[in-house]
Scaffold this motif. Sequence first.
Motif, PDB file in Angstrom:
ATOM      1  N   THR A 118       0.823  -1.206   0.000  1.00  0.00           N
ATOM      2  CA  THR A 118       0.000   0.000   0.000  1.00  0.00           C
ATOM      3  C   THR A 118       0.854   1.251   0.000  1.00  0.00           C
ATOM      4  O   THR A 118       1.971   1.265   0.528  1.00  0.00           O
ATOM      5  CB  THR A 118      -0.930   0.050   1.228  1.00  0.00           C
ATOM      6  N   TRP A 119       0.305   2.300  -0.587  1.00  0.00           N
ATOM      7  CA  TRP A 119       0.875   3.643  -0.573  1.00  0.00           C
ATOM      8  C   TRP A 119      -0.272   4.620  -0.360  1.00  0.00           C
ATOM      9  O   TRP A 119      -1.391   4.391  -0.827  1.00  0.00           O
ATOM     10  CB  TRP A 119       1.551   3.981  -1.895  1.00  0.00           C
ATOM     11  N   GLY A 120      -0.008   5.732   0.307  1.00  0.00           N
ATOM     12  CA  GLY A 120      -1.019   6.753   0.491  1.00  0.00           C
ATOM     13  C   GLY A 120      -1.963   6.432   1.637  1.00  0.00           C
ATOM     14  O   GLY A 120      -2.084   5.282   2.065  1.00  0.00           O
ATOM     15  N   PRO A 121      -2.661   7.463   2.129  1.00  0.00           N
ATOM     16  CA  PRO A 121      -3.555   7.269   3.283  1.00  0.00           C
ATOM     17  C   PRO A 121      -4.707   6.328   2.953  1.00  0.00           C
ATOM     18  O   PRO A 121      -5.312   6.409   1.882  1.00  0.00           O
ATOM     19  CB  PRO A 121      -4.051   8.683   3.583  1.00  0.00           C
ATOM     20  N   GLY A 122      -4.994   5.467   3.924  1.00  0.00           N
ATOM     21  CA  GLY A 122      -6.036   4.464   3.703  1.00  0.00           C
ATOM     22  C   GLY A 122      -7.425   5.037   3.547  1.00  0.00           C
ATOM     23  O   GLY A 122      -8.304   4.384   2.984  1.00  0.00           O
ATOM     24  N   ASP A 123      -7.646   6.272   4.053  1.00  0.00           N
ATOM     25  CA  ASP A 123      -8.983   6.875   3.968  1.00  0.00           C
ATOM     26  C   ASP A 123      -9.135   7.819   2.782  1.00  0.00           C
ATOM     27  O   ASP A 123     -10.126   8.557   2.696  1.00  0.00           O
ATOM     28  CB  ASP A 123      -9.308   7.602   5.268  1.00  0.00           C
ATOM     29  N   ALA A 124      -8.146   7.824   1.860  1.00  0.00           N
ATOM     30  CA  ALA A 124      -8.234   8.715   0.694  1.00  0.00           C
ATOM     31  C   ALA A 124      -9.437   8.353  -0.166  1.00  0.00           C
ATOM     32  O   ALA A 124      -9.751   7.166  -0.362  1.00  0.00           O
ATOM     33  CB  ALA A 124      -6.956   8.628  -0.126  1.00  0.00           C
TER      34      ALA A 124
END
Length: 266
Positions: A201-207
Amino acid sequence: MAVSMPDLLADLDAETAVVLDLVADLDDEGMAAPTPAAGWTVRDQLTHLAHFDETATLSAVDPERFRREAAELLGRGDDFPDQVAAEHAHLPAAAVREWLTRSRAEYVATFSELDPSTRLPWYGPDMSAASSATARLMETWAHGQDVADALGVTRTPTDRLRHVAHLGVRTAGFAFVLRGRPAPDAPVHVELVAPSGETWTWGPGDAADRVTGSALDFCLLVTQRRHLSDTDLVVEGPVATEWTSIAQAFAGAPSEGRAPVDRSPA
């Protein structure tokens, strides 16, 4: 991603071995086989790798000479990769293999002595030694995909794809800027299933903007070896949608990528 230069270069060596194995038995006619890259043969794919291995090594051992020669090459126009390929179209099969083997060995030997954070010039912005090695691995895998497609070979994906996927994510803003568009502020969550079954994963999970699917298909997309419609990727949100339409993990002029596979009845 934590960077280990020895591990990164070992993965680069392993990816190189896959490509060399693909072409080990090719004669001159086989080297002249067309690949999915318009106008490029198997030979062109390999000499491209060898040539830019040599210039990448030069960037480390003589940065000023690299800058002079890079400016000259870039001054020849956006089609300079095609020009480089044409200059080596006469090479026989054995010479092509020998050149790639030698240039890659010299690159690995040079970069094994560098700190991963060492800044080096390139054809766009300067990059770290670790980023250079990651880019060489990405190029090797991507051009190897063209060779495999030309030869009708299906390669077994490995978790070395994490390097390619990471570069694909890191170059998201670059893809926008390259096309004269502002890099978006909205984050994108990327969630990929690795060949081993692990989740990356990359980036915030809530994006709100998201890209999910297989690591293989994501890597094929960001290296422009497959059209989005020919992958299993699920794209949500306007920023993610725009990004995946222009994703480009490699330097150079903006590229339109591959056309979708024609599935109309024959």
